[in-house]
Design an enzyme around this catalytic site. Sequence first.
Site, PDB file in Angstrom:
ATOM      1  N   ILE A 170       0.838  -1.213   0.000  1.00 54.81           N
ATOM      2  CA  ILE A 170       0.000   0.000   0.000  1.00 54.81           C
ATOM      3  C   ILE A 170       0.868   1.256   0.000  1.00 54.81           C
ATOM      4  O   ILE A 170       0.620   2.196  -0.764  1.00 54.81           O
ATOM      5  CB  ILE A 170      -0.966  -0.021   1.212  1.00 54.81           C
ATOM      6  CG1 ILE A 170      -1.930  -1.210   1.098  1.00 54.81           C
ATOM      7  CG2 ILE A 170      -1.743   1.300   1.298  1.00 54.81           C
ATOM      8  CD1 ILE A 170      -2.756  -1.493   2.340  1.00 54.81           C
ATOM      9  N   ASP A 189      11.224   2.795   5.965  1.00 55.45           N
ATOM     10  CA  ASP A 189      10.872   1.371   6.001  1.00 55.45           C
ATOM     11  C   ASP A 189      12.157   0.626   6.335  1.00 55.45           C
ATOM     12  O   ASP A 189      13.210   0.946   5.766  1.00 55.45           O
ATOM     13  CB  ASP A 189      10.335   0.925   4.623  1.00 55.45           C
ATOM     14  CG  ASP A 189       9.630  -0.423   4.678  1.00 55.45           C
ATOM     15  OD1 ASP A 189       8.426  -0.475   4.359  1.00 55.45           O
ATOM     16  OD2 ASP A 189      10.284  -1.427   5.063  1.00 55.45           O
ATOM     17  N   THR A 246      -4.284   5.323   7.430  1.00 58.86           N
ATOM     18  CA  THR A 246      -5.222   4.353   6.853  1.00 58.86           C
ATOM     19  C   THR A 246      -4.754   2.940   7.181  1.00 58.86           C
ATOM     20  O   THR A 246      -5.192   1.983   6.549  1.00 58.86           O
ATOM     21  CB  THR A 246      -5.328   4.500   5.313  1.00 58.86           C
ATOM     22  OG1 THR A 246      -4.009   4.362   4.763  1.00 58.86           O
ATOM     23  CG2 THR A 246      -5.918   5.828   4.902  1.00 58.86           C
ATOM     24  N   SER A 247      -3.847   2.812   8.158  1.00 55.04           N
ATOM     25  CA  SER A 247      -3.269   1.493   8.438  1.00 55.04           C
ATOM     26  C   SER A 247      -3.967   0.800   9.605  1.00 55.04           C
ATOM     27  O   SER A 247      -4.856  -0.026   9.400  1.00 55.04           O
ATOM     28  CB  SER A 247      -1.771   1.627   8.673  1.00 55.04           C
ATOM     29  OG  SER A 247      -1.195   0.352   8.748  1.00 55.04           O
ATOM     30  N   ARG A 248      -3.585   1.130  10.825  1.00 53.51           N
ATOM     31  CA  ARG A 248      -4.249   0.603  12.013  1.00 53.51           C
ATOM     32  C   ARG A 248      -4.238   1.686  13.081  1.00 53.51           C
ATOM     33  O   ARG A 248      -3.226   2.373  13.266  1.00 53.51           O
ATOM     34  CB  ARG A 248      -3.544  -0.654  12.547  1.00 53.51           C
ATOM     35  CG  ARG A 248      -3.795  -1.925  11.748  1.00 53.51           C
ATOM     36  CD  ARG A 248      -5.249  -2.408  11.860  1.00 53.51           C
ATOM     37  NE  ARG A 248      -5.492  -3.639  11.111  1.00 53.51           N
ATOM     38  CZ  ARG A 248      -5.908  -3.694   9.849  1.00 53.51           C
ATOM     39  NH1 ARG A 248      -6.143  -2.582   9.178  1.00 53.51           N
ATOM     40  NH2 ARG A 248      -6.129  -4.862   9.257  1.00 53.51           N
ATOM     41  N   ASP A 272      -8.685   6.763   8.867  1.00 54.91           N
ATOM     42  CA  ASP A 272      -9.661   5.767   8.411  1.00 54.91           C
ATOM     43  C   ASP A 272      -9.750   4.646   9.442  1.00 54.91           C
ATOM     44  O   ASP A 272     -10.563   3.742   9.313  1.00 54.91           O
ATOM     45  CB  ASP A 272      -9.217   5.205   7.045  1.00 54.91           C
ATOM     46  CG  ASP A 272     -10.238   4.248   6.446  1.00 54.91           C
ATOM     47  OD1 ASP A 272     -11.436   4.606   6.425  1.00 54.91           O
ATOM     48  OD2 ASP A 272      -9.843   3.154   5.998  1.00 54.91           O
ATOM     49  N   GLU A 277     -11.756   1.364  17.492  1.00 54.48           N
ATOM     50  CA  GLU A 277     -12.803   1.330  16.460  1.00 54.48           C
ATOM     51  C   GLU A 277     -13.731   0.130  16.571  1.00 54.48           C
ATOM     52  O   GLU A 277     -14.849   0.159  16.042  1.00 54.48           O
ATOM     53  CB  GLU A 277     -12.168   1.353  15.053  1.00 54.48           C
ATOM     54  CG  GLU A 277     -11.428   0.076  14.681  1.00 54.48           C
ATOM     55  CD  GLU A 277     -10.873   0.107  13.257  1.00 54.48           C
ATOM     56  OE1 GLU A 277     -10.240   1.099  12.890  1.00 54.48           O
ATOM     57  OE2 GLU A 277     -11.101  -0.881  12.532  1.00 54.48           O
TER      58      GLU A 277
HETATM   59  P1  NAI Z   1       2.879  -4.844   3.646  1.00 50.58           P
HETATM   60  O1  NAI Z   1       3.209  -5.973   4.554  1.00 50.58           O
HETATM   61  O2  NAI Z   1       2.929  -5.037   2.173  1.00 50.58           O
HETATM   62  O3  NAI Z   1       3.827  -3.587   3.984  1.00 50.58           O
HETATM   63  C1  NAI Z   1       4.120  -3.169   5.284  1.00 50.58           C
HETATM   64  C2  NAI Z   1       5.444  -2.440   5.206  1.00 50.58           C
HETATM   65  O4  NAI Z   1       5.683  -1.848   6.482  1.00 50.58           O
HETATM   66  C3  NAI Z   1       6.638  -3.375   4.898  1.00 50.58           C
HETATM   67  O5  NAI Z   1       7.382  -2.871   3.818  1.00 50.58           O
HETATM   68  C4  NAI Z   1       7.437  -3.357   6.199  1.00 50.58           C
HETATM   69  O6  NAI Z   1       8.830  -3.492   5.977  1.00 50.58           O
HETATM   70  C5  NAI Z   1       7.089  -1.970   6.729  1.00 50.58           C
HETATM   71  N1  NAI Z   1       7.367  -1.776   8.139  1.00 50.58           N
HETATM   72  C6  NAI Z   1       7.384  -2.694   9.146  1.00 50.58           C
HETATM   73  N2  NAI Z   1       7.749  -2.102  10.300  1.00 50.58           N
HETATM   74  C7  NAI Z   1       7.963  -0.782  10.023  1.00 50.58           C
HETATM   75  C8  NAI Z   1       8.348   0.337  10.800  1.00 50.58           C
HETATM   76  N3  NAI Z   1       8.603   0.238  12.112  1.00 50.58           N
HETATM   77  N4  NAI Z   1       8.486   1.543  10.177  1.00 50.58           N
HETATM   78  C9  NAI Z   1       8.235   1.660   8.853  1.00 50.58           C
HETATM   79  N5  NAI Z   1       7.868   0.622   8.066  1.00 50.58           N
HETATM   80  C10 NAI Z   1       7.716  -0.568   8.648  1.00 50.58           C
HETATM   81  O7  NAI Z   1       1.427  -4.356   4.108  1.00 50.58           O
HETATM   82  P2  NAI Z   1       0.354  -3.567   3.229  1.00 50.58           P
HETATM   83  O8  NAI Z   1      -0.449  -4.520   2.439  1.00 50.58           O
HETATM   84  O9  NAI Z   1       1.006  -2.422   2.531  1.00 50.58           O
HETATM   85  O10 NAI Z   1      -0.608  -3.009   4.389  1.00 50.58           O
HETATM   86  C11 NAI Z   1      -0.150  -2.073   5.335  1.00 50.58           C
HETATM   87  C12 NAI Z   1      -1.168  -1.964   6.444  1.00 50.58           C
HETATM   88  O11 NAI Z   1      -2.349  -1.352   5.916  1.00 50.58           O
HETATM   89  C13 NAI Z   1      -1.657  -3.327   6.973  1.00 50.58           C
HETATM   90  O12 NAI Z   1      -0.822  -3.789   7.990  1.00 50.58           O
HETATM   91  C14 NAI Z   1      -3.032  -3.011   7.463  1.00 50.58           C
HETATM   92  O13 NAI Z   1      -2.940  -2.751   8.853  1.00 50.58           O
HETATM   93  C15 NAI Z   1      -3.436  -1.750   6.710  1.00 50.58           C
HETATM   94  N6  NAI Z   1      -4.598  -1.937   5.863  1.00 50.58           N
HETATM   95  C16 NAI Z   1      -5.638  -1.053   5.974  1.00 50.58           C
HETATM   96  C17 NAI Z   1      -6.756  -1.175   5.167  1.00 50.58           C
HETATM   97  C18 NAI Z   1      -7.904  -0.219   5.250  1.00 50.58           C
HETATM   98  O14 NAI Z   1      -8.981  -0.517   4.728  1.00 50.58           O
HETATM   99  N7  NAI Z   1      -7.753   0.951   5.829  1.00 50.58           N
HETATM  100  C19 NAI Z   1      -6.859  -2.275   4.204  1.00 50.58           C
HETATM  101  C20 NAI Z   1      -5.676  -3.109   4.111  1.00 50.58           C
HETATM  102  C21 NAI Z   1      -4.610  -2.947   4.933  1.00 50.58           C
END
Ligand code: NAI
Length: 352
Positions: A170, A189, A246-248, A272, A277
């Site tokens: 994302i 990252d 938009t993450s957690r 978001d 929540e």
């Molecule tokens: P992903 O696993 O592809 O990417 C996560 C990235 O965060 C990785 O590159 C990782 O190296 C990096 N990371 C880990 N620890 C870190 C830190 N301390 N500082 C900076 N970067 C760090 O995950 P993806 O698919 O990109 O999703 C990210 C988050 O988005 C998910 O964990 C989920 O919580 C959230 N999400 C939210 C949605 C929504 O509807 N709002 C829908 C889908 C996911």
Amino acid sequence: MKIAVYSAQPYDRRFLEEARLQANAAAATSSESATGAASIEAAYFSDALTLDTIPLAQGCSAVCVFVNDQLDAAVLEALHASGVRAVLLRCAGFNNVDLQAGARLGLFMARVPAYAPEAVAEHALAMVMTLNRHTHRAYARVREGNFALDGLLGMTLHGKTVGIVGAGQIGAAAARIFHGLGCHVLISDPTPLPQLAGVAQQVPLEQLLAGADIVSLHCPLMDSTRHMINATSLASMKPGAMLVNTSRGGLIDTAAVIEALKSRQLGALAIDVYEQEASLFFHDHSSDIIADDVFQRLLTFPNVLVTGHQGFFTIEAMREIAAITYRNLACYLQHQPCPNLLPAGAAAPAKP
Ligand code: NAI
């Protein structure tokens, strides 16, 4: 076999039913059906999975769950005791799952790691655009015949610095979008990301926070990232910057964010997701008294925009989530390797 689908809204049912019928049709025509592959039945429940709602899964050997379902050790043990052997997350994040307990019980646990990363990145962009140009306020004003521009002043995004914290699926999509707008993109990252060379500059978090006009969070929630945005990190941000999450929700210390908004150190907030929540989102509370004073305080700021965890909510993403969920189930049923298994027995999940 039968699957219990928790936290099921009408739209979940629509897309999951489509995928279930396709999975059954494929099984019926495949060679596996000749060897006895059972057709899949589904029971849908609007209730979230908790210790109290486990009886709903009686007679089911799998459960399908979403972001706010409870999957701690007690729930996983009770599910296992009731005959459940597979846990299918129809989401990417798995901070709500006790991985060690799942591994100890031998549960098959799989998720949907990537479905439409652009959908979430585009929602982050939508929130930035709305908050920056006040289109939500302009919409209401114009409908009342008020065409005054006072209070609607924004900034030109071209040339601004956008910091992306976590550039996985994302975050990388978000980096490409903001690069396309002519922004200078910084990413933080722990993993080297050579594929984003030319799009973004990888820097330490401190440098990103100090330099970005907009900070967008896209890293997972873990013990190490919980409240990564706190009083100290907020103080190190560029004064007046915008924060987007938009993450957690747990990535942000909401009380500290409220103080930073009050002091104007933080210029704007778009979320978001929200740490508490689970008791609010995905349900209509418009006739209820909302008891969460922190959340209600957030809503009083004119420079705060909240959406109810809808970043993923596009037709394409819903279709992909449902298809991958049933593909994961097929791996379980056919004893095939599954690429989307949760990391078994990894470090304990972030505490609630
Ligand atoms: P992903 O696993 O592809 O990417 C996560 C990235 O965060 C990785 O590159 C990782 O190296 C990096 N990371 C880990 N620890 C870190 C830190 N301390 N500082 C900076 N970067 C760090 O995950 P993806 O698919 O990109 O999703 C990210 C988050 O988005 C998910 O964990 C989920 O919580 C959230 N999400 C939210 C949605 C929504 O509807 N709002 C829908 C889908 C996911």
